[in-house]
Write an enzyme that holds these catalytic residues in place. Structure first.
Site, PDB file in Angstrom:
ATOM      1  N   GLU A 191       0.834  -1.211   0.000  1.00  0.00           N
ATOM      2  CA  GLU A 191       0.000   0.000   0.000  1.00  0.00           C
ATOM      3  C   GLU A 191       0.871   1.263   0.000  1.00  0.00           C
ATOM      4  OE1 GLU A 191      -1.772   0.831   3.839  1.00  0.00           O
ATOM      5  OE2 GLU A 191      -3.529   1.775   2.927  1.00  0.00           O
TER       6      GLU A 191
ATOM      7  N   LYS B 219      -9.726   2.060  -1.805  1.00  0.00           N
ATOM      8  CA  LYS B 219      -9.845   1.476  -0.453  1.00  0.00           C
ATOM      9  C   LYS B 219     -11.172   1.901   0.190  1.00  0.00           C
ATOM     10  CE  LYS B 219      -7.038   1.343   3.821  1.00  0.00           C
ATOM     11  NZ  LYS B 219      -5.822   1.918   4.430  1.00  0.00           N
TER      12      LYS B 219
ATOM     13  N   CYS C  96      -5.013  -3.041   3.269  1.00  0.00           N
ATOM     14  CA  CYS C  96      -4.617  -2.781   4.661  1.00  0.00           C
ATOM     15  C   CYS C  96      -5.783  -2.873   5.655  1.00  0.00           C
ATOM     16  CB  CYS C  96      -3.894  -1.430   4.727  1.00  0.00           C
ATOM     17  SG  CYS C  96      -2.835  -1.268   6.193  1.00  0.00           S
TER      18      CYS C  96
END
Ligand SMILES: O=C(O)CCC(=O)C(=O)O
Length: 262
Positions: free
Chosen positions: A40, A111, A146
């Site tokens: 990321e 995300k 993440c």
């Protein structure tokens, strides 16, 4: 399918441009792998929120161009981790980019779960609003980034959409490394999928990174795990193992979908 996870060291003494060039060279060295995965926000650092606005780039910005060329030169599928995307309307997102071996941008994923509670990413960036899967040769990958790893309902949706490989680039802090390892295995076991979780190494913005990128098989066994420093983790994964695991122990058949909604 041979997968290589590049656990990139993010060090504030290295400029974003230098890191981009260095990572492109590392990707080119992975010829022979089928899939290469980056972490990321490796260009800027996931916790370097003071740099997000200045280092934001359009979807087809410098990281896109460098990674498209590297994927093409290496002849690999490349999950290029994520960048701070500046969208056409000026909003910023943490956006993952996936390239096919001809350098085409095959998928993007914004995300969904932003980390930071009332700070950093959670206030500076917009949230993605759709789960994304991408077809790879002989299999399907589900994309998450993440903090998403903490939200099993996203992974359930990816599995329902056909994912057999769950690819999770991250910039996970060392302080919560135990959660990282545990959650990667949990997502693999509950979805009977491979999990390819690729983090960063180093310390920046005062946050020591966990490293310890990990590949977990659909039975929850750790196939390979990195140490704390920059490292390339190469492992063979076989989509037939997903099919076999699901047939031999068919728990996914007993899912009751929609229970995550009140
Ligand atoms: O959930 C965590 O502990 C870490 C998440 C994170 O660092 C992120 O999403 O950037």
């Amino acid at each position: 399918m041979r997968a290589s996870l590049l656990q990139i060291g993010v060090d504030p003494s290295e400029s974003v441009n230098s890191r981009r060039a260095r990572v492109a060279s590392l990707v080119r060295e992975q010829t022979g792998s089928d899939l290469v995965v980056l972490p990321e926000l490796w260009p800027v650092g996931a916790f370097a929120s003071d740099l997000f606005a200045t280092e934001a780039e359009p979807l087809t910005g410098p990281t896109h161009d460098a990674m498209a060329a590297a994927a093409r030169d290496a002849g690999v599928w490349l999950h290029a981790g994520s960048v701070i995307e500046r969208s056409d309307d000026g909003a910023l997102y943490n956006t993952a980019l996936v390239f096919s071996p001809d350098g085409r941008l095959a998928a993007t994923y914004r995300k969904i779960h932003r980390f930071g509670f009332d700070q950093g990413e959670a206030v500076l960036l917009g949230a993605g609003d759709r789960p994304v899967t991408v077809g790879l040769p002989g299999t399907t990958a589900g994309l998450a980034t993440c903090y998403d790893l903490r939200f099993p309902e996203l992974f359930r949706q990816l599995t329902a959409a056909g994912a057999e490989l769950l690819v999770v680039p991250a910039g996970w802090p060392a302080r919560r490394r135990a959660h990282w390892s545990l959650l990667a295995r949990a997502r693999a076991v509950e979805n009977q999928c491979y999990v390819l979780a690729c983090g960063t190494a180093g310390t920046y913005a005062g946050v020591q990174q966990a490293g310890h990128s990990v590949v977990v098989d659909p039975w929850g066994e750790v196939l390979a795990e990195a140490g704390p420093d920059e490292e390339v983790l190469t492992v063979d994964v076989d989509p037939a193992t997903v099919t076999r695991t699901r047939a031999d122990f068919p728990v996914l058949r007993d899912r009751v979908l929609g229970l995550d909604r009140p």
